[in-house]
Design an enzyme around this catalytic site. Structure first.
Site, PDB file in Angstrom:
ATOM      1  CD  GLN A  94      -2.904   1.083   2.393  1.00  0.00           C
ATOM      2  OE1 GLN A  94      -2.776   0.243   3.296  1.00  0.00           O
ATOM      3  NE2 GLN A  94      -3.885   1.966   2.376  1.00  0.00           N
ATOM      4  CB  VAL A  96      -2.505   6.058  -1.769  1.00  0.00           C
ATOM      5  CG1 VAL A  96      -3.468   7.178  -1.376  1.00  0.00           C
ATOM      6  CG2 VAL A  96      -1.603   6.505  -2.924  1.00  0.00           C
ATOM      7  CG  HIS A 100      -6.549   2.493  -3.124  1.00  0.00           C
ATOM      8  ND1 HIS A 100      -5.910   3.048  -2.036  1.00  0.00           N
ATOM      9  CD2 HIS A 100      -5.623   1.763  -3.784  1.00  0.00           C
ATOM     10  CE1 HIS A 100      -4.633   2.686  -2.051  1.00  0.00           C
ATOM     11  NE2 HIS A 100      -4.432   1.897  -3.095  1.00  0.00           N
TER      12      HIS A 100
HETATM   13  P1  AMP Z   1      -1.418   1.191  -3.589  1.00  0.00           P
HETATM   14  O1  AMP Z   1       0.044   1.114  -3.923  1.00  0.00           O
HETATM   15  O2  AMP Z   1      -2.121  -0.125  -3.539  1.00  0.00           O
HETATM   16  O3  AMP Z   1      -1.649   2.050  -2.353  1.00  0.00           O
HETATM   17  O4  AMP Z   1      -2.097   1.938  -4.801  1.00  0.00           O
HETATM   18  C1  AMP Z   1      -2.002   3.314  -4.986  1.00  0.00           C
HETATM   19  C2  AMP Z   1      -2.160   3.532  -6.458  1.00  0.00           C
HETATM   20  O5  AMP Z   1      -2.439   4.913  -6.657  1.00  0.00           O
HETATM   21  C3  AMP Z   1      -0.897   3.220  -7.265  1.00  0.00           C
HETATM   22  O6  AMP Z   1      -1.182   2.165  -8.184  1.00  0.00           O
HETATM   23  C4  AMP Z   1      -0.576   4.535  -7.972  1.00  0.00           C
HETATM   24  O7  AMP Z   1      -0.151   4.349  -9.293  1.00  0.00           O
HETATM   25  C5  AMP Z   1      -1.908   5.271  -7.900  1.00  0.00           C
HETATM   26  N1  AMP Z   1      -1.826   6.720  -7.936  1.00  0.00           N
HETATM   27  C6  AMP Z   1      -0.988   7.515  -7.233  1.00  0.00           C
HETATM   28  N2  AMP Z   1      -1.231   8.809  -7.501  1.00  0.00           N
HETATM   29  C7  AMP Z   1      -2.261   8.828  -8.394  1.00  0.00           C
HETATM   30  C8  AMP Z   1      -2.964   9.861  -9.071  1.00  0.00           C
HETATM   31  N3  AMP Z   1      -2.680  11.152  -8.890  1.00  0.00           N
HETATM   32  N4  AMP Z   1      -3.952   9.506  -9.926  1.00  0.00           N
HETATM   33  C9  AMP Z   1      -4.239   8.217 -10.135  1.00  0.00           C
HETATM   34  N5  AMP Z   1      -3.614   7.206  -9.537  1.00  0.00           N
HETATM   35  C10 AMP Z   1      -2.639   7.494  -8.671  1.00  0.00           C
END
Ligand code: AMP
Ligand code: ZN
Length: 114
Positions: A94, A96, A100
């Site tokens: 993770q 972010v 999600h």
């Molecule tokens: P995770 O690593 O599972 O927390 O997923 C977070 C996801 O958010 C990653 O796949 C990133 O590529 C995506 N992400 C980060 N910033 C953005 C953004 N501004 N718009 C769309 N996706 C994003």
């Protein structure tokens, strides 16, 4: 949460295009796409990790899966199969910390994941 990227996206501060939205979730394309279809299904409510989900969020989680299958049908990935993934915490991948669900499809997925 003003310092949360996804809260800022949900608030419209990033000019991110929503593929789908309703009163509970927004959906937008992952900026670092890993498949022909790679969407993020994000609840409007700020919850840092799936460990923070409460019993009262059960309906929300069910709704997220309804949205995932609806979008899988709409994008044409349902028949071949697809993946819904939620990474939890650092070792879970993770990055972010606003929960999600990744909707991935349009190619064959590998198992085990990296
Ligand atoms: P995770 O690593 O599972 O927390 O997923 C977070 C996801 O958010 C990653 O796949 C990133 O590529 C995506 N992400 C980060 N910033 C953005 C953004 N501004 N718009 C769309 N996706 C994003
Ligand atoms: Zn947030």
């Amino acid at each position: 949460m003003s310092d949360c990227l996804f809260c800022n996206i949900i608030a419209g501060k990033m000019e991110t295009e929503f593929i789908y939205e309703d009163d509970k979730v927004v959906v937008f394309a992952d900026i670092n796409s890993q498949a022909p279809v790679h969407y993020l299904i994000v609840p409007r409510k700020h919850v840092p990790t799936i460990m923070d989900l409460k019993k009262s969020d059960n309906e929300l989680v069910g709704h997220i899966y309804q949205v995932a299958t609806h979008l899988a049908e709409e994008t044409g990935i349902a028949e071949d199969g697809f993946r819904v993934v939620s990474n939890c915490g650092k070792a879970g991948g993770q990055s972010v910390f606003h929960i999600h669900f990744h909707l991935l499809g349009g190619r064959s997925m590998q198992w085990p994941p990296g």
